[in-house]
Design a protein around this motif. Structure first.
Motif, PDB file in Angstrom:
ATOM      1  N   LEU A   1       0.830  -1.203   0.000  1.00 32.64           N
ATOM      2  CA  LEU A   1       0.000   0.000   0.000  1.00 32.64           C
ATOM      3  C   LEU A   1       0.863   1.252   0.000  1.00 32.64           C
ATOM      4  O   LEU A   1       2.013   1.227   0.466  1.00 32.64           O
ATOM      5  CB  LEU A   1      -0.910   0.001   1.235  1.00 32.64           C
ATOM      6  CG  LEU A   1      -1.938  -1.126   1.326  1.00 32.64           C
ATOM      7  CD1 LEU A   1      -2.625  -1.106   2.679  1.00 32.64           C
ATOM      8  CD2 LEU A   1      -2.962  -1.016   0.194  1.00 32.64           C
TER       9      LEU A   1
ATOM     10  N   SER B   1       1.168   0.434   6.392  1.00 37.79           N
ATOM     11  CA  SER B   1       0.246   1.565   6.291  1.00 37.79           C
ATOM     12  C   SER B   1      -0.853   1.435   7.342  1.00 37.79           C
ATOM     13  O   SER B   1      -1.221   0.318   7.756  1.00 37.79           O
ATOM     14  CB  SER B   1      -0.383   1.587   4.889  1.00 37.79           C
ATOM     15  OG  SER B   1      -1.515   2.420   4.852  1.00 37.79           O
ATOM     16  N   ASP B   2      -1.415   2.557   7.743  1.00 32.78           N
ATOM     17  CA  ASP B   2      -2.570   2.540   8.648  1.00 32.78           C
ATOM     18  C   ASP B   2      -3.783   1.904   7.976  1.00 32.78           C
ATOM     19  O   ASP B   2      -4.741   1.505   8.659  1.00 32.78           O
ATOM     20  CB  ASP B   2      -2.917   3.966   9.090  1.00 32.78           C
ATOM     21  CG  ASP B   2      -1.874   4.562  10.026  1.00 32.78           C
ATOM     22  OD1 ASP B   2      -1.096   3.789  10.617  1.00 32.78           O
ATOM     23  OD2 ASP B   2      -1.841   5.798  10.158  1.00 32.78           O
ATOM     24  N   ASP B   3      -3.762   1.834   6.637  1.00 36.63           N
ATOM     25  CA  ASP B   3      -4.879   1.241   5.892  1.00 36.63           C
ATOM     26  C   ASP B   3      -4.731  -0.265   5.725  1.00 36.63           C
ATOM     27  O   ASP B   3      -5.607  -0.904   5.133  1.00 36.63           O
ATOM     28  CB  ASP B   3      -5.002   1.889   4.501  1.00 36.63           C
ATOM     29  CG  ASP B   3      -5.508   3.320   4.583  1.00 36.63           C
ATOM     30  OD1 ASP B   3      -6.554   3.525   5.220  1.00 36.63           O
ATOM     31  OD2 ASP B   3      -4.859   4.218   4.017  1.00 36.63           O
ATOM     32  N   ARG B   4      -3.648  -0.841   6.203  1.00 37.22           N
ATOM     33  CA  ARG B   4      -3.462  -2.287   6.091  1.00 37.22           C
ATOM     34  C   ARG B   4      -4.329  -2.997   7.136  1.00 37.22           C
ATOM     35  O   ARG B   4      -4.365  -2.611   8.301  1.00 37.22           O
ATOM     36  CB  ARG B   4      -1.989  -2.662   6.284  1.00 37.22           C
ATOM     37  CG  ARG B   4      -1.733  -4.172   6.212  1.00 37.22           C
ATOM     38  CD  ARG B   4      -0.265  -4.489   6.142  1.00 37.22           C
ATOM     39  NE  ARG B   4       0.284  -4.167   4.825  1.00 37.22           N
ATOM     40  CZ  ARG B   4       0.243  -4.980   3.766  1.00 37.22           C
ATOM     41  NH1 ARG B   4      -0.330  -6.185   3.873  1.00 37.22           N
ATOM     42  NH2 ARG B   4       0.778  -4.614   2.624  1.00 37.22           N
TER      43      ARG B   4
ATOM     44  N   ALA C   1      -6.194  -4.340   2.244  1.00 40.12           N
ATOM     45  CA  ALA C   1      -6.485  -2.915   2.386  1.00 40.12           C
ATOM     46  C   ALA C   1      -7.863  -2.715   2.998  1.00 40.12           C
ATOM     47  O   ALA C   1      -8.790  -3.509   2.764  1.00 40.12           O
ATOM     48  CB  ALA C   1      -6.420  -2.218   1.033  1.00 40.12           C
ATOM     49  N   SER C   2      -8.013  -1.652   3.777  1.00 35.64           N
ATOM     50  CA  SER C   2      -9.307  -1.354   4.393  1.00 35.64           C
ATOM     51  C   SER C   2     -10.346  -1.054   3.323  1.00 35.64           C
ATOM     52  O   SER C   2     -10.023  -0.620   2.209  1.00 35.64           O
ATOM     53  CB  SER C   2      -9.182  -0.155   5.336  1.00 35.64           C
ATOM     54  OG  SER C   2      -8.926   1.035   4.591  1.00 35.64           O
ATOM     55  N   ASP C   3     -11.614  -1.275   3.667  1.00 37.85           N
ATOM     56  CA  ASP C   3     -12.693  -0.989   2.719  1.00 37.85           C
ATOM     57  C   ASP C   3     -12.684   0.479   2.298  1.00 37.85           C
ATOM     58  O   ASP C   3     -12.925   0.799   1.122  1.00 37.85           O
ATOM     59  CB  ASP C   3     -14.053  -1.338   3.344  1.00 37.85           C
ATOM     60  CG  ASP C   3     -14.272  -2.838   3.455  1.00 37.85           C
ATOM     61  OD1 ASP C   3     -13.488  -3.606   2.866  1.00 37.85           O
ATOM     62  OD2 ASP C   3     -15.235  -3.238   4.137  1.00 37.85           O
ATOM     63  N   ALA C   4     -12.405   1.364   3.236  1.00 40.27           N
ATOM     64  CA  ALA C   4     -12.395   2.801   2.917  1.00 40.27           C
ATOM     65  C   ALA C   4     -11.281   3.122   1.922  1.00 40.27           C
ATOM     66  O   ALA C   4     -11.472   3.914   0.990  1.00 40.27           O
ATOM     67  CB  ALA C   4     -12.223   3.622   4.189  1.00 40.27           C
ATOM     68  N   PHE C   5     -10.125   2.489   2.107  1.00 40.44           N
ATOM     69  CA  PHE C   5      -9.018   2.728   1.177  1.00 40.44           C
ATOM     70  C   PHE C   5      -9.374   2.239  -0.218  1.00 40.44           C
ATOM     71  O   PHE C   5      -9.139   2.933  -1.216  1.00 40.44           O
ATOM     72  CB  PHE C   5      -7.747   2.032   1.655  1.00 40.44           C
ATOM     73  CG  PHE C   5      -6.611   2.143   0.678  1.00 40.44           C
ATOM     74  CD1 PHE C   5      -5.749   3.223   0.725  1.00 40.44           C
ATOM     75  CD2 PHE C   5      -6.424   1.183  -0.313  1.00 40.44           C
ATOM     76  CE1 PHE C   5      -4.721   3.358  -0.200  1.00 40.44           C
ATOM     77  CE2 PHE C   5      -5.403   1.306  -1.238  1.00 40.44           C
ATOM     78  CZ  PHE C   5      -4.550   2.395  -1.178  1.00 40.44           C
TER      79      PHE C   5
ATOM     80  N   ASP D   1     -11.827   4.591  -1.919  1.00 38.86           N
ATOM     81  CA  ASP D   1     -11.156   5.813  -2.387  1.00 38.86           C
ATOM     82  C   ASP D   1     -10.287   5.530  -3.609  1.00 38.86           C
ATOM     83  O   ASP D   1     -10.222   6.334  -4.545  1.00 38.86           O
ATOM     84  CB  ASP D   1     -10.307   6.414  -1.273  1.00 38.86           C
ATOM     85  CG  ASP D   1     -11.143   7.054  -0.172  1.00 38.86           C
ATOM     86  OD1 ASP D   1     -12.346   7.295  -0.402  1.00 38.86           O
ATOM     87  OD2 ASP D   1     -10.596   7.310   0.920  1.00 38.86           O
TER      88      ASP D   1
END
Length: 412
Positions: free
Chosen positions: A27, A50-53, A72-76, A79
Motif C-alpha cells: 500500500l 500503512s494505517d490502511d493495512r 487494504a481497508s474498505d475505505a481505502f 477511495d
C-alpha cells in the motif's frame, strides 16, 4: 534484500515504488523489503505498514490469486477505485460529479470460473495462484455465494471423469433461479461413454444444466435469470453481471438516466439485463452481437406479461455500428460495451443527438475517451456512479448519465 517505499497503487492493484518497481499486495506509504526480479519485488516483507493495512478475512488470501486488495481497508479500496475513475476523466479534461461508490457484499459472486486439475492423489478445484498454473483450493472463499462453493464436489467429479492430466479444465459456474449451470472447457474430447458419465454426474449433483465445450450434455431444468418481470434462460457461458447486488445498482442508475423516455435503444444488450426491466415503461430495441443471446432475450420478453414492445437485433456493433440516421426516433439510449469501449458506436450516438444516454462501463479509461466524444457533441455528463462489483480486486465499473446541453438547460 532491497528496501523500497511504495508511492502509489497501479491500476492492477500493485504497489509501485521508484524505478518503477512493482510490489504486489502493498500500500502507498509502506516501506517494504524483498528480492528484485526484473521490475517485480518478490518475497516481500512489510517493514513499515500503512494505517490502511488490515488482516485479510479469507484464509486463502496468501496463496489464491482471486483477490488483490484484501489487505487494504474498505475505505481505502473505495477511495482508490473512485480515484481511478477520476484520474481517467481528468486525463481527458473532464470534470464530473462522482456520486461515490457502491460495493457488493462478501460472498455475493453468483458467477465465476474455477480451475480443476487431476492429480496423482485426486483432484484440485479452485482459483489459480497469482501469475501461476498452481491451483489453490478455496473451501472458505469469501467471494463466492454458498451455492457456488457447493459446486466444488460436482466439479471434482467432472474433472475425475473428463479432465486430462496435461492441463486444467476451466469450469464456469453460474447460479440460476433453478440451480447451478456449469460450462466446462479444456476437458477430454466428448464421446458416447463420457457423455453418459457426465449426465450421471449432473443428475447426482442436481445440476440444472451441464455443457461440455459447445455441447449441452443435459438440461434438467432451464437455468433462468430474472430480469424485471421476465425470466430468461441465457445460453451456456453467456455474459451475466457478477453479483445481483451490483446488477440492481447499475439498473437503478440506468433507469434514472433514461427516466421519462418512451422509446429506448439498448446497445450491447446481452440477454436483457437492462432492456427487459426498462420495457416496463418504454418500448425497447435491444442490439447484441451474439445471436443466441438475442434469441434468449426475445423468448424471455414473449413469455413475460405487462411489458411494452421489445424488438431484438443480432449485430456486431464494432464492425457494423448503428448509424446516426437509424438512431432517429429514440429518445434514450443505453450502452454497455466490453472493456475496449465503443468508440465508433459512440461517435454515431453523438451525431444522432439522442436526448438521454445511460452509459455503463467496466473500463474507466475507454469510458473517459468515449465520454469526451459525447461532450464534444454537446452532451453534459450529469453524474457518474462507481460500482465495485468485483470486491477486493482492482476492477472498477461505473454507470453515467448524459443529456444534451440544451435539454439540461431547459430542465433547469
Amino acid at each position: 534484500m532491497q528496501q523500497f517505499t511504495i508511492i502509489r497503487l497501479g491500476h492492477q492493484g500493485d504497489g509501485i515504488a521508484e524505478g518503477p518497481v512493482f510490489a504486489p499486495r502493498t500500500l502507498p506509504g509502506e516501506v517494504v523489503s524483498g528480492q528484485l526480479d526484473g521490475k517485480v519485488l518478490t518475497d516481500i516483507r512489510i517493514d513499515m505498514p500503512s494505517d490502511d493495512r488490515v488482516k485479510p478475512p479469507c484464509p486463502h488470501y496468501k496463496s489464491c490469486g482471486g483477490c488483490a486488495l484484501q489487505h487494504a481497508s474498505d475505505a481505502f479500496v473505495a477511495d482508490f477505485k473512485v480515484g481511478v475513475v477520476r484520474q481517467a476523466l481528468d486525463a481527458q479534461g473532464i470534470a464530473a460529479d462522482i456520486r461515490g461508490i457502491h460495493t457488493s457484499p462478501p460472498r455475493s459472486r453468483r458467477r465465476a470460473t474455477l480451475a480443476a486439475r487431476r492429480t496423482k492423489k485426486g483432484v484440485l478445484v479452485g482459483f489459480h495462484a497469482r501469475a501461476s498454473d498452481t491451483i489453490t483450493e478455496i473451501p472458505e472463499c469469501h467471494l463466492l455465494t454458498p451455492d457456488l462453493l457447493a459446486a466444488r464436489p460436482a466439479i471434482a467429479d467432472l474433472a475425475m471423469a473428463g479432465a486430462s492430466r496435461k492441463g486444467a479444465m476451466a469450469v464456469t459456474v453460474t447460479q440460476s433461479d433453478q440451480g447451478l449451470d456449469l460450462l466446462v472447457r479444456g476437458g477430454k474430447p466428448l464421446d458416447g461413454p463420457l457423455q453418459i458419465t457426465l449426465a450421471a454426474i449432473a443428475d447426482r449433483h442436481d445440476l440444472a444444466r451441464l455443457t461440455w465445450e459447445d455441447e449441452v450434455i443435459v438440461t434438467r431444468r432451464n437455468p433462468e435469470q430474472t430480469f424485471g418481470a421476465a425470466r430468461v434462460t441465457p445460453p451456456p457461458g453467456a455474459f451475466l453481471q457478477a453479483t445481483q447486488d451490483s446488477e440492481a445498482r447499475l439498473l437503478s442508475a440506468v433507469k434514472e438516466a433514461t427516466q421519462g423516455a418512451s422509446r429506448i435503444i439498448d446497445l450491447f444488450a446481452g440477454c436483457g439485463t437492462f432492456a427487459l426491466p426498462l420495457a416496463q415503461t418504454a418500448e425497447v430495441h435491444a442490439v447484441e452481437g451474439d445471436r443466441a443471446m438475442t434469441a434468449a432475450l426475445d423468448k424471455g420478453w414473449r413469455h413475460a406479461t405487462g411489458l411494452k414492445r421489445v424488438t431484438v437485433e443480432a449485430r456486431d456493433l464494432f464492425r457494423n455500428p448503428i448509424i446516426a440516421e437509424d438512431l432517429a426516433g429514440f429518445d434514450a439510449a443505453v450502452i454497455d460495451p466490453p472493456r475496449a469501449g465503443a468508440e465508433t458506436q459512440t461517435e454515431q450516438l453523438a451525431a444522432a443527438q439522442i436526448p438521454r444516454i445511460a452509459f455503463v462501463s467496466c473500463n474507466p479509461v475507454t469510458f473517459a475517451r468515449d465520454a469526451k466524444t459525447l461532450i464534444a457533441a454537446g452532451y453534459c455528463l450529469d453524474w457518474v456512479q462507481v460500482v465495485d462489483q468485483f470486491r477486493w480486486s482492482a476492477h472498477v465499473e461505473l454507470a453515467a448519465s448524459f443529456t444534451l446541453s440544451h435539454m439540461a438547460l431547459n430542465e433547469e
